[in-house]
Design an enzyme around this catalytic site. Structure first.
Site, PDB file in Angstrom:
ATOM      1  N   CYS A  12       0.818  -1.193  -0.143  1.00 55.93           N
ATOM      2  CA  CYS A  12       0.053   0.620  -0.341  1.00 55.93           C
ATOM      3  C   CYS A  12       0.963   1.360  -0.151  1.00 55.93           C
ATOM      4  CB  CYS A  12      -1.071   0.286   0.784  1.00 55.93           C
ATOM      5  SG  CYS A  12      -0.029  -0.553   2.806  1.00 55.93           S
ATOM      6  N   TYR A  13       1.637   0.802   1.224  1.00 50.08           N
ATOM      7  CA  TYR A  13       2.455   2.410   0.892  1.00 50.08           C
ATOM      8  C   TYR A  13       3.395   2.903  -0.327  1.00 50.08           C
ATOM      9  CZ  TYR A  13       1.604   3.299   5.583  1.00 50.08           C
ATOM     10  OH  TYR A  13       1.020   3.544   6.822  1.00 50.08           O
TER      11      TYR A  13
END
Length: 343
Positions: A177-178
């Protein structure tokens, strides 16, 4: 593109469908006109349950999307949850693995080394195949990689950068995600040699579902609500994934760029916001950064640079969607700029 009766639907199995990642994947694939969900695997406790028993929002007919769109596949057509060992993988075209890291390698190896005439392709949503170097994986995840021969084959599935490779891959490692937000914002600038590689600071915030559905004291409502805290300071496992992507963009192979990355947990259910601080190379202006990003994503469906140079991206603008939205701003400090990206 409209659905056509002449197009064969991809038969799909989702492993780990009882988790948050699995439920989000079900929501997305129900809307896909060319996908048929054939198998949903859960745990021993949930095996045999209907999907609506695990997630009641999937119990009310076909309208299950956040924006009210009708699903391409009716919810009541979803199969009941089963155990992974009960799935006949010769009858599916694609397997999505939504299992915790360090558990996927053995299952993926078993699927791809079955030795049968039909082998499905695998899209792994865990971290197990994202890092190309097995020693780097061992260092950050604390265990040896159990399928190193597949690690070298896996394609890192950030589609905007690897679309051609993803299209033909047997094994796709879905990005974290990041790293998705960080790389989409930074990689075009790195590739164009517009920013300094030794001065990248990523201040990131995530909703609580990013930590998974398993019960954890630190994720209880009373521990999270009305507060904000950093975690995994200088030790988050997504740092080497971001660095791998930026090193590749810089032409350095899998290593070379090092970033300052600190994640924070924010009291919302979903969404990520990253504020990224960068130093421009000599004679590079914010307008050059904006032009680079606009050109990089001009033809992309899901990545957007805001047209208003003063508008600040917000997570509520992208909630429940595939979209990544970003903007770039001049810092008060000379030769510096600030990127804000949400997904």
């Amino acid at each position: 593109m409209a659905a056509s009766s002449k197009v064969m639907k991809q038969k799909v199995a989702i492993l780990g469908a009882a988790g948050y990642t699995g439920s989000e994947l079900v929501r997305l694939l129900l809307r896909h006109p060319f996908v048929e969900i054939k198998h949903l695997s859960g745990t021993e406790r949930t095996a045999g349950w209907s999907y609506g028993q695990v997630y009641p929002q999937f119990s009310f007919g076909s309208v299950i999307t956040l924006d009210g769109e009708r699903a391409a596949t009716p919810v009541d057509a979803l199969p009941p949850l089963c155990m992974t060992d009960d799935i006949d993988f010769s009858q599916v075209d694609t397997v999505f693995c939504c299992l915790p890291h360090a558990t996927t390698q053995t299952i993926v190896s078993r699927i791809l080394h079955r030795g049968t005439q039909h082998t499905p392709r695998v899209i792994d949503l865990s971290a197990d195949f994202r890092l190309a170097d097995v020693e780097t994986y061992k260092h950050w995840y604390g265990t040896s990689h159990l399928a190193p021969e597949l690690q070298t084959e896996a394609v890192y599935g950030l589609t905007e950068f690897e679309r051609k490779a993803v299209r033909s891959a047997r094994l796709v490692a879905n990005p974290g995600c990041y790293p998705t937000g960080a790389q989409l914002a930074l990689a075009p600038l790195v590739r164009a040699q517009l920013i300094a590689l030794d001065d990248i600071i990523i201040d990131a915030k995530s909703g609580v579902t990013g930590a998974g559905r398993a019960a954890k004291e630190g994720n209880l409502f009373c521990e999270v609500t009305e507060g904000l805290h950093a975690y995994a300071v200088a030790s988050h496992r997504h740092a080497p994934e971001i660095e791998q992507g930026l090193s590749r963009a810089a032409g350095m192979g899998n290593q070379g760029v090092i970033v300052n990355f600190t994640p924070h947990l924010i009291p919302m259910s979903r969404g990520i916001l990253e504020t990224i601080y960068i130093r421009c190379r000599p004679n590079v202006k914010v307008e050059d950064l904006r032009s680079c990003l606009e050109e990089a994503y001009r033809e992309e469906a899901f990545v957007h640079v805001l047209k208003d140079p003063k508008q600040i991206p917000q997570t509520r603008h992208v909630r429940g969607s595939n979209h990544v939205v970003m903007n770039v701003f001049a810092d008060r400090l000379s030769e510096r700029a600030i990127l804000v990206v949400v997904l």
